[in-house]
Design a protein around this motif. Structure first.
Motif, PDB file in Angstrom:
ATOM      1  N   UNK A   7      65.181  40.749 -11.157  1.00 37.71           N
ATOM      2  CA  UNK A   7      65.398  42.083 -11.700  1.00 37.71           C
ATOM      3  C   UNK A   7      65.471  42.076 -13.219  1.00 37.71           C
ATOM      4  N   UNK A   8      65.292  40.937 -13.824  1.00 43.20           N
ATOM      5  CA  UNK A   8      65.356  40.792 -15.270  1.00 43.20           C
ATOM      6  C   UNK A   8      64.090  41.385 -15.899  1.00 43.20           C
ATOM      7  N   UNK A   9      64.252  42.294 -16.854  1.00 43.77           N
ATOM      8  CA  UNK A   9      63.066  42.906 -17.480  1.00 43.77           C
ATOM      9  C   UNK A   9      62.372  42.003 -18.507  1.00 43.77           C
ATOM     10  N   UNK A  10      63.002  40.893 -18.841  1.00 39.31           N
ATOM     11  CA  UNK A  10      62.442  39.979 -19.834  1.00 39.31           C
ATOM     12  C   UNK A  10      61.214  39.285 -19.234  1.00 39.31           C
ATOM     13  N   UNK A  11      60.089  39.282 -19.958  1.00 40.67           N
ATOM     14  CA  UNK A  11      58.907  38.573 -19.450  1.00 40.67           C
ATOM     15  C   UNK A  11      59.242  37.109 -19.136  1.00 40.67           C
ATOM     16  N   UNK A  12      58.629  36.588 -18.085  1.00 37.47           N
ATOM     17  CA  UNK A  12      58.957  35.240 -17.606  1.00 37.47           C
ATOM     18  C   UNK A  12      58.933  34.185 -18.709  1.00 37.47           C
ATOM     19  N   UNK A  13      57.918  34.216 -19.566  1.00 38.75           N
ATOM     20  CA  UNK A  13      57.801  33.182 -20.596  1.00 38.75           C
ATOM     21  C   UNK A  13      58.862  33.306 -21.685  1.00 38.75           C
ATOM     22  N   UNK A  14      59.578  34.443 -21.736  1.00 39.37           N
ATOM     23  CA  UNK A  14      60.628  34.634 -22.731  1.00 39.37           C
ATOM     24  C   UNK A  14      62.032  34.514 -22.136  1.00 39.37           C
ATOM     25  N   UNK A  15      62.128  34.255 -20.841  1.00 45.75           N
ATOM     26  CA  UNK A  15      63.436  34.071 -20.232  1.00 45.75           C
ATOM     27  C   UNK A  15      63.962  32.694 -20.622  1.00 45.75           C
ATOM     28  N   UNK A  16      65.199  32.638 -21.090  1.00 51.57           N
ATOM     29  CA  UNK A  16      65.743  31.359 -21.567  1.00 51.57           C
ATOM     30  C   UNK A  16      65.666  30.227 -20.551  1.00 51.57           C
ATOM     31  N   UNK A  17      65.879  30.503 -19.295  1.00 53.49           N
ATOM     32  CA  UNK A  17      65.812  29.439 -18.283  1.00 53.49           C
ATOM     33  C   UNK A  17      64.404  28.853 -18.210  1.00 53.49           C
ATOM     34  N   UNK A  18      63.399  29.692 -18.345  1.00 53.40           N
ATOM     35  CA  UNK A  18      62.017  29.211 -18.338  1.00 53.40           C
ATOM     36  C   UNK A  18      61.662  28.507 -19.645  1.00 53.40           C
ATOM     37  N   UNK A  19      62.223  28.994 -20.757  1.00 49.25           N
ATOM     38  CA  UNK A  19      62.022  28.302 -22.033  1.00 49.25           C
ATOM     39  C   UNK A  19      62.638  26.901 -21.966  1.00 49.25           C
ATOM     40  N   UNK A  20      63.797  26.794 -21.325  1.00 47.71           N
ATOM     41  CA  UNK A  20      64.448  25.498 -21.147  1.00 47.71           C
ATOM     42  C   UNK A  20      63.568  24.569 -20.307  1.00 47.71           C
ATOM     43  N   UNK A  21      63.066  25.061 -19.200  1.00 46.92           N
ATOM     44  CA  UNK A  21      62.237  24.232 -18.328  1.00 46.92           C
ATOM     45  C   UNK A  21      60.949  23.806 -19.023  1.00 46.92           C
ATOM     46  N   UNK A  22      60.379  24.697 -19.811  1.00 44.27           N
ATOM     47  CA  UNK A  22      59.162  24.368 -20.548  1.00 44.27           C
ATOM     48  C   UNK A  22      59.446  23.302 -21.604  1.00 44.27           C
ATOM     49  N   UNK A  23      60.561  23.457 -22.307  1.00 46.49           N
ATOM     50  CA  UNK A  23      60.938  22.480 -23.337  1.00 46.49           C
ATOM     51  C   UNK A  23      61.209  21.117 -22.705  1.00 46.49           C
ATOM     52  N   UNK A  24      61.899  21.133 -21.593  1.00 47.01           N
ATOM     53  CA  UNK A  24      62.266  19.915 -20.884  1.00 47.01           C
ATOM     54  C   UNK A  24      61.026  19.140 -20.424  1.00 47.01           C
ATOM     55  N   UNK A  25      60.000  19.841 -20.024  1.00 49.57           N
ATOM     56  CA  UNK A  25      58.804  19.176 -19.508  1.00 49.57           C
ATOM     57  C   UNK A  25      57.733  18.946 -20.568  1.00 49.57           C
ATOM     58  N   UNK A  26      57.987  19.378 -21.798  1.00 55.12           N
ATOM     59  CA  UNK A  26      56.977  19.196 -22.838  1.00 55.12           C
ATOM     60  C   UNK A  26      56.906  17.734 -23.269  1.00 55.12           C
ATOM     61  N   UNK A  27      55.765  17.360 -23.812  1.00 57.23           N
ATOM     62  CA  UNK A  27      55.529  15.984 -24.219  1.00 57.23           C
ATOM     63  C   UNK A  27      56.540  15.535 -25.268  1.00 57.23           C
ATOM     64  N   UNK A  28      56.723  16.286 -26.320  1.00 56.21           N
ATOM     65  CA  UNK A  28      57.578  15.877 -27.430  1.00 56.21           C
ATOM     66  C   UNK A  28      59.054  16.129 -27.144  1.00 56.21           C
ATOM     67  N   UNK A  29      59.403  17.327 -26.742  1.00 55.93           N
ATOM     68  CA  UNK A  29      60.817  17.683 -26.563  1.00 55.93           C
ATOM     69  C   UNK A  29      61.442  16.998 -25.356  1.00 55.93           C
ATOM     70  N   UNK A  30      60.634  16.541 -24.439  1.00 56.33           N
ATOM     71  CA  UNK A  30      61.135  15.828 -23.281  1.00 56.33           C
ATOM     72  C   UNK A  30      61.600  14.409 -23.592  1.00 56.33           C
TER      73      UNK A  30
END
Length: 166
Positions: A7-30
């Motif tokens: 029910x969150x109106x925030x676009x998926x790519x801008x939701x902090x939980x998804x930003x966290x998961x993306x950062x966690x799985x990125x080559x450099x930030x991981x």
């Protein structure tokens, strides 16, 4: 996770939980999520590759045949600056996500820079996000800070050795 954020109106790519998961799985930030040996190895590779830049600069100032110690110290300090910059970049990426997760509201853009909105997190999402910060991100930030301050200390030790040579 997807039920509470459906029910969150925030676009998926801008939701902090998804930003966290993306950062966690990125080559450099991981890197900071790796075990200590692999994490240090990654940073050592940054240092080794930065020698390609720092060694010729140091050689221009201190020819290796004439000033080998000064050349070595200059090269090491220059290389450590690159590693410090990498740790600063790691820190900035993780602190951004930490702040987005920890905040009570989320600023987001629906379609461009001109139509920003703010959404207040529900208590459930806020609790989940803050637990994530406490148990996952704070240790990551502590590791990056320890790395940075260790590099600073080592660089200062090398600079002091430089001063003792003269």
């Amino acid at each position: 996770m997807s039920n509470s954020s459906s029910f969150c109106p925030v676009p998926k790519e801008q939701q902090p939980i998804n930003e966290y998961q993306e950062l966690q799985s990125s080559w450099f930030f991981g890197w900071v999520k790796l075990d200590p040996g692999k994490y240090i190895t990654k940073l050592l590779w940054v240092g080794i590759w930065s020698l390609i830049v720092t060694a010729p600069l140091a050689a221009a100032s201190f020819p290796i045949a004439k000033y080998p110690i000064q050349f070595g110290i200059c090269t090491i300090v220059g290389s450590s600056i690159f590693v410090m910059l990498a740790t600063v970049r790691l820190y900035l990426g993780w602190i951004y996500v930490k702040n987005r997760l920890y905040g009570e509201s989320i600023f987001y853009e629906e379609s461009g820079w001109y139509d920003g909105q703010t959404w207040l997190k529900t208590p459930e999402i806020l609790t989940r996000d803050r637990l994530l910060v406490s148990y996952e991100i704070q240790p990551i930030l502590a590791r990056i800070k320890n790395t940075f301050f260790t590099l600073i200390g080592a660089t200062i030790a090398v600079i002091i050795s430089w001063l003792l040579i003269y």
